[in-house]
Design an enzyme around this catalytic site. Structure first.
Site: not given
Ligand code: NPG
Length: 381
Positions: A171, A173, A273, A224
């Site tokens: 994934k 960002k 989540k 996403e």
């Molecule tokens: O692998 O735990 C993981 C993180 C995955 O990218 C990830 N999380 O937007 O989904 C998201 C992001 C995130 C992390 C969002 C921390 C908020 C806090």
């Protein structure tokens, strides 16, 4: 469909030890809303008359992903949530949601309390999270989330490293200025067979639709949360304008909002989540709603410690989780976790089998990352 969660044992809450922890990340993690170099969060030791359980509150230090943040979560837990559980004399995790329903929002704080109580009662009953939630797999395939980088070569190296470790899905960002070109570069360097998706954390508007449509040739699994959290109709419009499937994260805060988003055509895939939706029991209800509509789900991540990771892996083993989740190995983020680390085997993590979460903090590791401890007694006074 998965079976009902019953109150297996019946436990009486005595109090909650709130631990502020701060874990250094192995490398900075940059998203469209900021760069993290340490993970500050709250761990809850939920003490009952029969067993102790662990809850993880996945808030961040600042309210940049959602409105919740560490100090605010600590405040609402001590001032309202723990007293409300005490007043309702809850005996089981299934009673937590109803007991806290009058208090608006604060889903991550509520989720942590529910997780800790569920862990306590499952440990008392000798049952695992996976079994209780309805897991149908012993191991789950794992994806990895790759932050925004300073350069395309740095990104390609990072992706190459994760693929070599065995991650089965990547994934990326994205944000305006870092989207089509990084995706193109990853496809050119690492090939068309890599399962690839992108995550925007609300960084775009509907006016970007024609730009985002340029992602189509790269055969992404999904995009996403491109638009604002509350812009569900905008996502429905966007889903008609681009061919990459739209997945929602921030917009889905409950089974009710998932049902509405699906009905409006705002998403064809959902990221679940547990913290964002108020707990593992609501997460399971969202799974069930999505399964009933044929909507695939996957388990998101919030840089959990081994405690939250254990519960996420159990959740990701439910039948409707048909896409790899952000359930990476502990080493993706932490050199030293608070539990025994989760280690990737053939791109998968094993679902813990022991009672409750199946993992426990290692005392000296927990001490080493703890910055403050507070005892909140379960009294109504
Ligand atoms: O692998 O735990 C993981 C993180 C995955 O990218 C990830 N999380 O937007 O989904 C998201 C992001 C995130 C992390 C969002 C921390 C908020 C806090």
């Amino acid at each position: 469909m998965t079976g009902p969660i019953t109150g297996p044992a019946g436990v009486r809450l005595e109090g909650v030890e709130l631990r502020h922890v701060s874990l250094p990340l192995v490398a900075p993690f940059r998203t469209s809303f900021g760069t993290q170099t340490t993970r500050d969060l709250l761990l809850l030791r939920v003490v009952t008359d029969r067993a102790e359980g662990w809850g993880e509150c996945v808030v961040m230090a600042s309210p940049l992903y959602s409105s919740e943040y560490v100090a605010g979560a600590a405040d609402v837990l001590r001032r309202f949530l723990v007293p409300a559980l005490a007043a309702a004399d809850v005996r089981s995790a299934v009673e937590v949601g109803p007991a806290l329903a009058a208090i608006k929002g604060h889903r991550m704080a509520k989720a942590a309390l529910e997780m800790g109580l569920l862990d306590a009662e499952l440990r008392a009953a000798g049952r695992s999270f996976g079994r209780e939630l309805g897991a149908v797999r012993e191991r789950v395939p794992c994806g990895v989330s790759v932050g925004i980088m300073d350069s395309i070569p740095a990104l390609l190296d990072a992706v190459g490293g994760y693929l070599a470790e065995g991650y089965v899905r990547i994934k990326l960002k994205i944000e305006p200025g870092w989207d089509v070109e990084p995706v193109r570069a990853v496809r050119e360097k690492h090939g068309d067979d890599v399962l690839l998706q992108v995550a925007a954390n609300t960084a775009y508007t509907l006016a970007d639709a024609s730009h985002l449509a340029r992602l189509h040739p790269f055969d992404l699994l999904l995009i996403e949360q491109p638009l604002e959290e509350e812009d569900v109709l905008g996502h429905a419009d966007l889903a008609r304008l681009i061919r990459t499937p739209v997945c929602l994260d921030e917009s889905i805060v409950s089974a009710q909002s998932a049902a509405a988003a699906i009905r409006l055509g705002a998403c064809s895939i959902v990221n679940i989540k547990p913290g964002r939706v108020g707990g593992y029991l609501e997460a399971r209800r969202i799974h069930d709603v999505c399964a009933a509509h044929g909507v695939p789900v996957w388990c998101g991540g919030m840089l959990e410690t081994g405690l939250g990771r254990a519960a996420n892996v159990a959740l990701a083993a439910l039948p409707g989780f048909t896409l790899p989740g952000d359930t990476s190995a502990s080493g993706r983020y932490y050199r030293t976790d608070v539990t025994e680390p989760f280690v990737l085997e053939d791109g998968q993590l094993a679902v813990p089998r022991g009672p409750g979460l199946g993992v426990t903090p290692i005392p000296d590791r927990l001490e080493a990352v703890t910055t403050a401890v507070e005892w909140i007694p379960a009294t109504t006074a």
